[in-house]
Write an enzyme that holds these catalytic residues in place. Structure first.
Site, PDB file in Angstrom:
ATOM      1  CB  CYS A   1       4.135   8.837   0.211  1.00 58.37           C
ATOM      2  SG  CYS A   1       2.812   9.221   1.378  1.00 58.37           S
TER       3      CYS A   1
ATOM      4  NE  ARG B   1      -2.460  14.054  -3.349  1.00 58.73           N
ATOM      5  CZ  ARG B   1      -3.702  13.669  -3.636  1.00 58.73           C
ATOM      6  NH1 ARG B   1      -4.170  13.812  -4.856  1.00 58.73           N
ATOM      7  NH2 ARG B   1      -4.478  13.159  -2.704  1.00 58.73           N
TER       8      ARG B   1
ATOM      9  CD  GLN C   1       2.552  15.783   1.753  1.00 57.27           C
ATOM     10  OE1 GLN C   1       1.376  15.661   1.407  1.00 57.27           O
ATOM     11  NE2 GLN C   1       3.280  14.760   2.156  1.00 57.27           N
TER      12      GLN C   1
ATOM     13  N   GLY D   1      -1.906   3.437   7.328  1.00 61.96           N
ATOM     14  CA  GLY D   1      -1.258   2.373   8.082  1.00 61.96           C
ATOM     15  C   GLY D   1      -0.615   2.893   9.350  1.00 61.96           C
TER      16      GLY D   1
END
Length: 456
Positions: free
Chosen positions: A50, A52, A120, A194
């Site tokens: 999300c 890169r 990832q 966040g």
């Protein structure tokens, strides 16, 4: 051939650009196929998260490989190549290795130390391997990167670094306005940082969290997650921020944007409708900052920024863990590059030994022709003696050249060996191809590193 990285991340581009570049599983295969259509690229792998999109490739030539990858990503995103390169960064050879190791260790994440990126990287490699687009170079690089990531997380306290930043910010806020229990919070940014901030706010006992994000679906997803813990939460787009500030007690920003997203006018508008004087604490966790510095001058507004946070002992300890992780990465990069240089000289050493063996066999054949009456026992003794002499003569220089090759600039020793013994380069290449086995490729690592955008 060397490794080339072309990437765009939260450090170099706004969310809108990352959204244009977003890559799903089917896109990955398509992108790699397009990149590998060029004879200049022999291996390729896509790392897409999300935050890169990065393409790692083994290229025959730097500029040619860069042009191929840039054009493919430009067509994929619908952006002009000129606009794309404004937000891109490029790493080549040693710098590409260092970057991937840092990414795997969580040092380049929005939340320093987060472990999700390690998985990832693993999935990116697995996908490329399944599609047969990685050879020996990217295989070895990826496996080493995964090992480095594991080492960083096991030997340092970096996992807690991101959490420490948020908790220190909230502790500072509580010193100003008292307990956050029962308070109303506005969270600006719905990425990994966040999500971490939302968790810390819930632990602090806030009663309500309004999630504001550039993309509403992402804000809605985080708000839904918050509600699953029994906390009131709603999602809003960015233009709803000012009215939300009217009832807020604390604001936490962590967007990863490249410029401030909370303006002086936003806060002015929000506080203009406050019925009774109150204190508003804004925790700006952005790097660079999310909040216009002028906001700190407003009456009743207290801004906690990263500069203030990093002065706290807990945050300094987290920074120390990050420094320890960087030290590990630097050591692992040096070790990897030394190994690559030593591997590159091996075919030359093997070719030299093969050349020596051929000379020995030719001389033994000459001996057989000149002394046809030599019995087998004596012939074997002569052969063994000659081979021992040759092995002893070659042992010290071949061992030493491998050791010297591991140092920076060590490729010159392999070249000297080829010159001194007049080794045919084709013979060396043939040996190298045999030793590579089913995995194609090699890695001639240089030291060139280029930035198309200095924000990376």
């Amino acid at each position: 051939m060397s490794v080339l990285l072309f990437g765009v991340s939260h450090r170099s581009a706004p969310v809108s650009v990352l959204e244009q570049l977003s890559v799903d599983d089917s896109d990955q295969a398509k992108l790699i196929d397009q990149v590998l259509q060029s004879s200049l690229v022999t291996e390729a792998m896509v790392l897409s998260t999300c935050n890169r999109v990065e393409i790692y490739a083994v290229v025959e030539a730097f500029h040619g490989g860069l042009s191929v990858i840039g054009q493919v990503l430009s067509e994929h995103s619908g952006m002009s190549l000129q606009d794309l390169t404004k937000h891109a960064y490029v790493r080549y050879a040693e710098a590409a290795v260092e970057h991937l190791f840092s990414v795997a260790g969580g040092l380049d994440s929005a939340v320093i130390g987060e472990q999700q990126v390690l998985g990832q990287v693993r999935r990116a490699y697995a996908s490329a391997e399944a599609n047969h687009t990685v050879g020996r170079t990217l295989h070895e690089l990826s496996q080493r990167a995964l090992a480095v990531g594991k080492r960083v997380h096991s030997e340092t306290g970096i996992d807690a670094a991101g959490a420490s930043v948020v908790s220190v910010a909230l502790d500072t806020a509580e010193k100003k306005v008292g307990s956050l229990a029962g308070r109303s919070a506005v969270l600006v940014g719905a990425g990994s940082m966040g999500a971490l901030a939302a968790k810390q706010l819930m632990r602090a006992g806030v009663e309500r969290i309004h999630v504001v994000n550039r993309t509403l679906p992402r804000a809605a997803k985080l708000a839904e997650n918050v509600r699953s813990y029994g906390i009131t939460a709603e999602a809003f787009p960015f233009d709803h921020l000012p009215p939300l500030l009217t009832d807020a007690d604390i604001v936490v920003t962590c967007t990863g944007a490249v410029r401030p997203v909370v303006s002086l006018a936003d806060v002015h508008r929000g506080l203009a409708h406050v019925r009774e004087p109150k204190e508003l604490v804004i925790c700006d966790l952005g790097m660079p900052r999310d909040v216009d510095p002028a906001v700190a001058g407003l009456p009743g507004v207290f801004v906690v920024d990263m500069e203030r946070i990093l002065r706290e002992p807990t945050a300094r300890a987290a920074a120390t863990d990050a420094d320890a992780a960087r030290t590990i990465v630097a050591a692992e990069v040096a070790k990897y590059l030394a190994g690559q240089r030593m591997a590159e000289v091996t075919p030359t050493v093997t070719a030299l030994r093969q050349r020596a063996a051929d000379v020995v066999e030719a001389e033994l054949l000459r001996l057989d022709n000149r002394l046809p009456g030599l019995d087998a026992a004596h012939r074997d003794e002569v052969a063994n003696t000659v081979r021992r002499v040759v092995d002893k003569l070659l042992h010290a220089p071949t061992v030493r050249v491998k050791q010297l090759a591991g140092a920076p600039g060590g490729d010159s020793y392999a070249e000297a060996l080829r010159e001194l013994f007049e080794l045919d380069q084709h013979a060396v290449d043939a040996v190298a191809g045999t030793e590579l086995g089913p995995l194609a490729g090699g890695d001639e690592l240089g030291s060139l590193a280029i930035d198309l955008d200095m924000t990376e």
